[in-house]
Design an enzyme around this catalytic site. Structure first.
Site: not given
Length: 721
Positions: A190, A192, A219, A222-223, A251-252, A303, A448, A475
């Site tokens: 990730d 992010h 991923d 995001d964030r 998943n993002h 992932h 989750r 993840h």
């Protein structure tokens, strides 16, 4: 000269002989005792720091995963909104319809390419210019521009996405790679939106090329604040080296997740003119990303993880582009759920354990609605929708107070009652959302809210069935950037350093050569961490985590006070520590060591009981609007993030304003979805009161800012500063 007696002088000027000095020297036994005391003190000091690091980590993860549960619950509201919201402008489908239920693109690839080429780039633009096919000079220009904080023009962004979409359409669901002779494949986890981490990886390991192949395991966005720049670089290098740059979906890479975690907002802020078109094109690109990568037929890279229903042969045949989002509450495989395994925590480093709380979480529900984990944990809808719903809903969800949520879940199953598409979503959800656990078996990942927990036996069976030896996944943030579990058959790799807080974790990447023996490389991007001591780093991270918990407590203040008062039969304002911890666990539903956190959250009374009102002393509202009732205000505090997402969807021109009627409709639907009873008149008065200039529109950013939890100590420090 000679062999005279050596002398020295004490602090009073007296001359001491060697014999006298020997008498003052500590004995070996005394020195050993002192060393043991120092060692014991140091070990206790390090142990306390380790304990603080663990519960700080526990807080960050619990809040993160609770947010993912809320996101999955919000997704059912989006589906409900699609069916109940009238078109806002009357001029065709609005952005939410495109984002959540996209229509078929009427333009051909050639027409779109021509349309993008006609977009004018002003002469004042000083950023990089792209022409296709890309060359090394183009990627170098992008790197240099992003280091100088220069953006890429919307025209080139659209062209880049369009070319990436064309390339991804030709790729299979599972990418098969071979380790080159005398070379290694680099695998990253990730990112992010942390551009500095990506640039550091390229600096340490080399830029992507035929000699330096990469696999990025999802991923990307995001964030973080640089998600746009990251996907531009990754897509550009993939176009430049399609055989040596592999991008797995995470998943993002999902437009519903992007609404909550910042990517959608980032795009609209950076591309005010072309943001809408970019988002719709990104949605297509994300859905076309491969789902898994296999190296030398021995190493599987996904992932999230797997379940006992994962079949790589079947995975190769699904239509991945039809899975635009994996956030729809369709749940996991029925076999995984029929096992009845306890909801065990994942493999955690250094004894990081949440105890047995996840078992209790299964039965906890939000006021007026089912828990997110329940709503996102439906079995695969095979056969009739009604039968599936009855089999999959927990008894608590069938209570009268949860009729609204049951209706939403029935609606989602009925509207997606295409077995092939549902099976595709289930398979993708397992691969993108699952986590490993130390106990055998497979169980729903209610921590989750989506995917599965898979044990070492599930890993072993899958690897043996396909003749593999290793599963690499991402993840989950790990303090050291990576972690091994399941007897070394599962590796978690996470490449975003400082993920939760400055100094909270390292990033890492893996290099695999012909022997397929993983080599780990760690790093930490920071301009300040090196200047801090270990204690200072722990203090910073712990302070940030505790503040996040305090905000959670404040947003549940009414529920907590009501529960506290049930135990406080004498109206003394105090309850026992055990009762206090029990109330927090049942109301806030965060899997935390509440007794350990007590000194940071509440004060003790002289008799050793807890003054429960002290939980809220250090926090207060921002600048609340007088017309807002306490109950409505607390609801706004709690669901502020969800409302911001919805308002941002409706704000098509990113002006920060929506009409009063849009505000009323959204809030009425949202409150009905949550099961929160709010007087219609209160909503109307609220809408009128925040239309400050009486022009029929609402500045929702200013409105939401009024419902932000403020830490009083921070305000005091700012005033003193």
């Amino acid at each position: 000269m000679g062999c005279g007696t050596s002398v020295t002088t004490d602090n009073k000027g007296k001359r001491l002989t060697t014999d006298q000095m020997a008498k003052k020297t500590p004995s070996p036994a005394l020195a050993m005792k002192a060393a043991i005391l120092i060692q014991r003190w140091y070990r206790r000091y390090i142990a306390r720091l380790e304990m603080r690091q663990r519960y700080t980590w526990n807080i960050f993860q619990s809040i993160e995963y609770a947010g993912e549960q809320d996101q999955l619950q919000l997704s059912s509201f989006f589906s409900f909104m699609l069916d109940n919201f009238t078109q806002l402008n009357g001029n065709g489908p609005d952005l939410i319809s495109h984002l959540l239920d996209p229509v078929v693109d009427p333009w051909s690839d050639r027409e779109r390419q021509t349309m993008y080429e006609q977009i004018t780039v002003p002469e004042s633009y000083s950023g990089p210019h792209l022409t296709f096919p890309l060359t090394v000079s183009h990627t170098n220009a992008l790197l240099s521009a992003f280091k100088e904080q220069q953006p890429l023009h919307g025209r080139y962004m659209l062209q880049l996405l369009h070319q990436t979409k064309k390339l991804l359409k030709q790729m299979p669901n599972v990418i098969h790679l071979s380790t080159p002779y005398a070379k290694e494949i680099t695998i990253c986890g990730d990112l992010h939106g942390r551009l500095d981490d990506l640039l550091l990886i390229f600096y340490k390991n080399g830029l992507p090329s035929a000699e330096t192949p990469y696999v990025f395991n999802g991923d990307f966005v995001d964030r973080g604040k640089k998600s746009v720049e990251i996907i531009i670089l990754l897509f550009a290098y993939q176009l430049l080296y399609p055989d040596h740059m592999t991008l797995n979906r995470g998943n993002h890479e999902d437009h519903i997740m992007n609404l909550r975690y910042g990517f959608t907002k980032e795009v609209m802020q950076k591309y005010k003119t072309h943001g809408r078109d970019i988002l719709l094109l990104v949605q297509d690109v994300f859905s076309l990303l491969p789902i898994a990568t296999v190296i030398d037929n021995k190493v599987l890279i996904v992932h999230g993880g797997i379940s006992d229903m994962t079949d790589l042969d079947f995975l190769s045949s699904i239509e991945r582009h039809k899975v635009k989002t994996d956030c729809k509450p369709t749940g996991n495989s029925p076999r995984c759920r029929s096992r009845g395994q306890p909801e065990s925590p994942r493999c955690r480093s250094r004894g990081q354990d949440h105890g047995n709380t996840p078992k209790k979480r299964r039965h906890l529900t939000r006021q007026g609605s089912s828990s997110s984990s329940s709503s996102s944990s439906l079995c695969s809808p095979r056969g009739s929708s009604r039968l599936t719903l009855c089999r999959c809903l927990s008894p608590s969800m069938l209570s009268p107070t949860n009729n609204l949520q049951v209706f939403f879940l029935m609606m989602i199953i009925i509207t997606t009652n295409n077995n092939n598409n549902i099976n595709n979503i289930i398979i993708v959800v397992d691969l993108l959302w699952s986590d490993p656990k130390s106990q055998p078996g497979c169980s729903p990942n209610t921590f989750r809210g989506g995917g599965s927990y898979f044990g070492p036996d599930v890993t072993r069976r899958l690897l043996e069935r396909h003749g593999m030896t290793l599963l690499i996944r991402s993840h989950e943030c790990k303090q050291e950037g990576y972690e091994l579990c399941h007897g070394g058959q599962v590796i978690t790799i996470f490449s975003a350093s400082n993920y939760y807080e400055e100094g909270s974790n390292r990033g890492a990447y893996i290099k695999l050569g012909r022997e397929l023996v993983p080599r780990f490389f760690q790093y930490q991007v920071s301009r300040n961490t090196r200047k801090l001591t270990l204690t200072q780093r722990v203090n910073v991270a712990e302070g940030s985590a505790v503040r996040a918990v305090q905000e959670k407590l404040f947003s549940h203040r009414s529920e907590l006070m009501a529960a506290f008062q049930q135990y406080d039969t004498s109206n003394s304002g105090c309850i026992s520590v055990s009762e206090w911890a029990l109330v927090l666990e049942s109301v806030v539903r965060l899997d935390l060591p509440w007794r350990t956190l007590r000194p940071r959250l509440a004060q003790l009374a002289p008799d050793g009981s807890i003054d429960y009102q002290s939980c809220f002393e250090d926090m207060g509202p921002g600048q609340p609007i007088p017309q807002v009732t306490p109950n409505l205000a607390e609801t706004l505090y709690r669901y502020r993030t969800d409302l911001e997402i919805i308002f941002n969807i409706m704000d098509k021109d990113h002006s920060g304003q929506i009409s009063i009627e849009e505000f009323r409709q959204t809030w009425h639907l949202f409150s009905a979805h949550l099961g929160v009873e709010v007087d219609d008149r209160a909503i109307d008065e609220l809408a009128k009161s925040i239309d400050f200039n009486k022009d029929g529109s609402i500045d929702f950013n200013e409105f939401l800012e009024a419902f932000r939890v403020v830490h009083k100590l921070d305000v005091k420090d700012q005033q003193q500063g």
